[in-house]
Design a protein around this motif. Sequence first.
Motif, PDB file in Angstrom:
ATOM      1  N   LYS A  55       0.837  -1.200   0.000  1.00  0.00           N
ATOM      2  CA  LYS A  55       0.000   0.000   0.000  1.00  0.00           C
ATOM      3  C   LYS A  55       0.868   1.245   0.000  1.00  0.00           C
ATOM      4  O   LYS A  55       1.929   1.277   0.609  1.00  0.00           O
ATOM      5  CB  LYS A  55      -0.898   0.032   1.237  1.00  0.00           C
ATOM      6  N   GLY A  56       0.395   2.243  -0.670  1.00  0.00           N
ATOM      7  CA  GLY A  56       1.057   3.543  -0.658  1.00  0.00           C
ATOM      8  C   GLY A  56       0.042   4.623  -0.343  1.00  0.00           C
ATOM      9  O   GLY A  56      -1.160   4.356  -0.278  1.00  0.00           O
ATOM     10  N   GLN A  57       0.517   5.830  -0.184  1.00  0.00           N
ATOM     11  CA  GLN A  57      -0.397   6.920   0.141  1.00  0.00           C
ATOM     12  C   GLN A  57      -1.325   7.265  -1.022  1.00  0.00           C
ATOM     13  O   GLN A  57      -2.361   7.880  -0.829  1.00  0.00           O
ATOM     14  CB  GLN A  57       0.393   8.155   0.581  1.00  0.00           C
ATOM     15  N   ASN A  58      -0.967   6.821  -2.207  1.00  0.00           N
ATOM     16  CA  ASN A  58      -1.823   7.100  -3.363  1.00  0.00           C
ATOM     17  C   ASN A  58      -2.641   5.894  -3.805  1.00  0.00           C
ATOM     18  O   ASN A  58      -3.279   5.925  -4.842  1.00  0.00           O
ATOM     19  CB  ASN A  58      -0.986   7.627  -4.533  1.00  0.00           C
ATOM     20  N   HIS A  98      -0.455  -0.653  -4.564  1.00  0.00           N
ATOM     21  CA  HIS A  98       0.595  -0.784  -5.575  1.00  0.00           C
ATOM     22  C   HIS A  98       0.736  -2.213  -6.096  1.00  0.00           C
ATOM     23  O   HIS A  98       1.393  -2.436  -7.099  1.00  0.00           O
ATOM     24  CB  HIS A  98       1.941  -0.330  -5.007  1.00  0.00           C
TER      25      HIS A  98
END
Length: 123
Positions: free
Chosen positions: A38-41, A44
Amino acid sequence: MASNMRRSGVTTGFIGGVSYDITETRYSPTRWVRETLKGQNGIHGYSENPQQARIVMTIRDAGGMTVSDFSNMVDEEVQLNLANGKTVGGSGMWCTEAIEVNTVEATMEVTFEGVSVTETTTS
């Protein structure tokens, strides 16, 4: 003709060809552990790593066995014959973790891990 509706229960369990009194078992033939990346956007994707196979048995302690012998067990054939007709087994398995005996119930949990655990089903 009636079909066999029995779904649970272990009929026999063996370690190195020796039968033990078993009160409960668990097994995992899982080959991979996947974790979501997971990423802030957003998401992934995922990572994938090997996972050891496992057979765990709760065994009733008997007067003729030495509990400490389990810690020396490596390269063992472990097999469960389940009440639903399935056979679960692993070769070259090793005993992991410290074994403690519950003296009230005379039971101990024994964990075997290895490269793979197979499930053979009946038709």
